[in-house]
Write an enzyme that holds these catalytic residues in place. Structure first.
Site, PDB file in Angstrom:
ATOM      1  N   TYR A 144       4.493  -6.963  -1.004  1.00  0.00           N
ATOM      2  CA  TYR A 144       4.923  -5.675  -0.440  1.00  0.00           C
ATOM      3  C   TYR A 144       3.674  -4.845  -0.217  1.00  0.00           C
ATOM      4  O   TYR A 144       2.860  -4.669  -1.127  1.00  0.00           O
ATOM      5  CB  TYR A 144       5.860  -4.971  -1.423  1.00  0.00           C
ATOM      6  CG  TYR A 144       6.343  -3.618  -0.971  1.00  0.00           C
ATOM      7  CD1 TYR A 144       7.285  -3.491   0.040  1.00  0.00           C
ATOM      8  CD2 TYR A 144       5.858  -2.451  -1.566  1.00  0.00           C
ATOM      9  CE1 TYR A 144       7.745  -2.237   0.447  1.00  0.00           C
ATOM     10  CE2 TYR A 144       6.313  -1.199  -1.168  1.00  0.00           C
ATOM     11  CZ  TYR A 144       7.245  -1.102  -0.170  1.00  0.00           C
ATOM     12  OH  TYR A 144       7.697   0.138   0.236  1.00  0.00           O
ATOM     13  N   ASP A 239      -4.904  -6.416  -1.043  1.00  0.00           N
ATOM     14  CA  ASP A 239      -4.143  -5.203  -1.325  1.00  0.00           C
ATOM     15  C   ASP A 239      -4.146  -5.015  -2.838  1.00  0.00           C
ATOM     16  O   ASP A 239      -3.410  -5.689  -3.566  1.00  0.00           O
ATOM     17  CB  ASP A 239      -2.715  -5.329  -0.782  1.00  0.00           C
ATOM     18  CG  ASP A 239      -1.891  -4.074  -1.057  1.00  0.00           C
ATOM     19  OD1 ASP A 239      -2.346  -3.230  -1.852  1.00  0.00           O
ATOM     20  OD2 ASP A 239      -0.792  -3.965  -0.487  1.00  0.00           O
ATOM     21  N   LYS A 267      -2.441   4.348  -6.306  1.00  0.00           N
ATOM     22  CA  LYS A 267      -1.930   4.500  -7.676  1.00  0.00           C
ATOM     23  C   LYS A 267      -2.971   5.089  -8.653  1.00  0.00           C
ATOM     24  O   LYS A 267      -3.139   6.294  -8.692  1.00  0.00           O
ATOM     25  CB  LYS A 267      -1.340   3.188  -8.168  1.00  0.00           C
ATOM     26  CG  LYS A 267      -0.144   2.750  -7.270  1.00  0.00           C
ATOM     27  CD  LYS A 267       0.651   1.637  -7.873  1.00  0.00           C
ATOM     28  CE  LYS A 267       1.654   1.039  -6.894  1.00  0.00           C
ATOM     29  NZ  LYS A 267       2.972   1.628  -6.905  1.00  0.00           N
TER      30      LYS A 267
HETATM   31  N1  HOZ Z   1       6.866  -1.477  -6.158  1.00  0.00           N
HETATM   32  C1  HOZ Z   1       6.865  -0.184  -5.548  1.00  0.00           C
HETATM   33  C2  HOZ Z   1       5.510   0.323  -5.289  1.00  0.00           C
HETATM   34  N2  HOZ Z   1       4.498  -0.608  -5.243  1.00  0.00           N
HETATM   35  C3  HOZ Z   1       7.755   0.744  -6.291  1.00  0.00           C
HETATM   36  C4  HOZ Z   1       7.732   2.179  -5.886  1.00  0.00           C
HETATM   37  C5  HOZ Z   1       8.636   2.562  -4.770  1.00  0.00           C
HETATM   38  O1  HOZ Z   1       8.886   1.783  -3.852  1.00  0.00           O
HETATM   39  O2  HOZ Z   1       9.090   3.706  -4.828  1.00  0.00           O
END
Ligand code: HOZ
Length: 429
Positions: A144, A239, A267
């Site tokens: 993702y 990424d 993050k």
């Molecule tokens: N896994 C997602 C972020 N890398 C979770 C956060 C989201 O989509 O709100």
């Protein structure tokens, strides 16, 4: 545990916000029940509006490596906010944060800040396309990279949680340039290059995938990607929005020897504020406007309050890198404790740890790819999630996410969580 106020807050939110949430994974749909509405954080804990306390293993999905309300980060934010929230003009704190990142990552000569991981990846892809003069990209099933159009194809995280790994609303004309390969399967990448030998701009990968659960890439696989990219003149993008400053001080690049051409971050580099970044070799980064022709911009990019939070976080991490060893030990203790407790009740878990990131799949088989991850027992995971929530432990509300340790989580807390898990495994088996 009583959640009356959260239930009422969710009903109110659903009337004015689609699904009651601003990001789908938060809705608890795949684990059942109602999302808890948070009042505040305190170190290792979250406190909801009903007054329930939870040990937090989500940490805002990764950014809060020092837990909630870390005094140094809080001070940096408050001091910066007192000087003004945003200027839309350069500030020295942007340069200071860029210098820290360039200092830590040999693969980054220059870095540009944006406001989210989605933006970071979207911009890195445009840069790769601009630099190579090619249109196609290769991405991996289950990875993702945010919700931009060309990357929302067989995506992990909330996209897979809700069964829409490829979203309606994304024009087929755009996704025709997104070639799909299988994680940890070099042959599937070779096929992409055989099918489109001269038109692939880049291969983008989470070197430690965290959005289909935790699935680290194998070193030989990453080396194979590097070799294929070099052979065909394509760029390799790591990424590291999630793994950056999480898997180690240098992210996945502190663990693997393979080097990417471009890196995306987010993050932790915002310390809890909305920040993303992308960086790489000078000759590539110099293609960005205003030095080069590839356009990319943002009114709030490099926001001084967010930069100050990120700078405080990175300097604190750099001053004591031993925190990674201690977080990895705690993460290992936790998932090994879970594995043993689950096995005692006839449940098989697949576990993994990389620095402060951990994962546990309700799965009988080793998980190396998205297909493997999808074979997990999501119903059992949901029961476990609900049981642990009722015991005051807050895990990501999907089997296809990663857990995080913060420095605020102690070994005693881990032992108490294992005790609670023993009880929950017994109840659900
Ligand atoms: N896994 C997602 C972020 N890398 C979770 C956060 C989201 O989509 O709100």
């Amino acid at each position: 545990m009583i959640h009356d106020k959260s239930k009422a807050a969710f009903e109110a939110a659903k009337k004015v916000i689609p699904g009651g949430v601003d990001s789908p994974v938060r809705a608890f749909k795949s684990v059942g029940g109602t999302p808890v509405f948070i009042d505040r954080g305190e170190g290792a804990y979250l406190i909801d509006i009903d007054g329930n306390r939870y040990i937090d293993f989500v940490q805002s999905w990764g950014p809060l490596i020092f837990g909630h309300c870390d005094a140094d980060i809080e001070t940096a934010v408050i001091e910066s906010a007192k000087k003004g929230l945003s200027f839309g003009a350069p500030t020295v704190v942007e340069t200071a944060l860029a210098e820290e990142i360039v200092d830590l990552f040999d693969t980054i000569d220059k870095v540009r800040f944006v406001s989210s991981g989605t933006e970071a990846v979207m911009s890195a892809i445009r840069l790769a396309r601009g630099f190579t003069g090619r249109d196609d990209i290769v991405k991996f099933e289950g990875c993702y990279h945010g919700h931009s159009d060309s990357l929302l194809v067989q995506a992990g995280s909330g996209a897979v949680t809700f069964g829409t790994p490829s979203s309606p609303g994304v024009p087929a004309d755009l996704t025709k340039h997104t070639l799909l390969a299988k994680y940890n399967d070099l042959k599937s990448v070779e096929k992409c290059f055989t099918d489109a030998p001269d038109s692939i701009a880049c291969v983008i990968i989470e070197p430690i995938a965290g959005n289909m659960g935790l699935v680290p890439a194998q070193e030989a696989f990453l080396q194979g990607l590097r070799d294929l990219c070099d052979k065909h003149g394509a760029l390799l993008i790591f990424d590291e929005v999630m793994s950056g400053f999480r898997a180690s001080l240098k992210g996945a690049q502190g663990i693997y020897s393979v080097k990417p051409d471009l890196v995306t971050l987010g993050k932790v580099i915002g310390g809890g504020m909305p920040v993303g970044a992308f960086g790489g070799r000078e000759e590539i980064m110099n293609q960005l406007s205003p030095d080069g022709p590839v356009y990319q911009a943002g009114t709030l990019s490099g926001n001084p309050v967010a930069m100050s939070a990120g700078l405080a976080s990175l300097r604190k991490l750099k001053s004591d890198p031993s925190v990674y060893t201690s977080m990895e030990q705690k993460a290992t203790l936790l998932v090994e404790g879970f594995k043993t407790a689950a096995a005692a009740n006839g449940i098989t878990l697949q576990i993994d740890v990389r620095g402060s990131m951990f994962g546990f799949f309700f799965n009988d088989h080793e998980v190396l790819s998205f297909d493997d991850a999808l074979k997990s027992d999501t119903e059992l995971f949901a029961k476990f999630h609900q049981g642990m929530l009722n015991e005051g432990v807050y895990f990501a509300c999907s089997q296809f996410e990663t857990g995080f340790i913060s420095t605020a989580i102690t070994e005693e807390m881990i032992f108490s969580v294992i005790d609670k898990a023993q009880k929950v495994f017994k109840d659900i088996s």
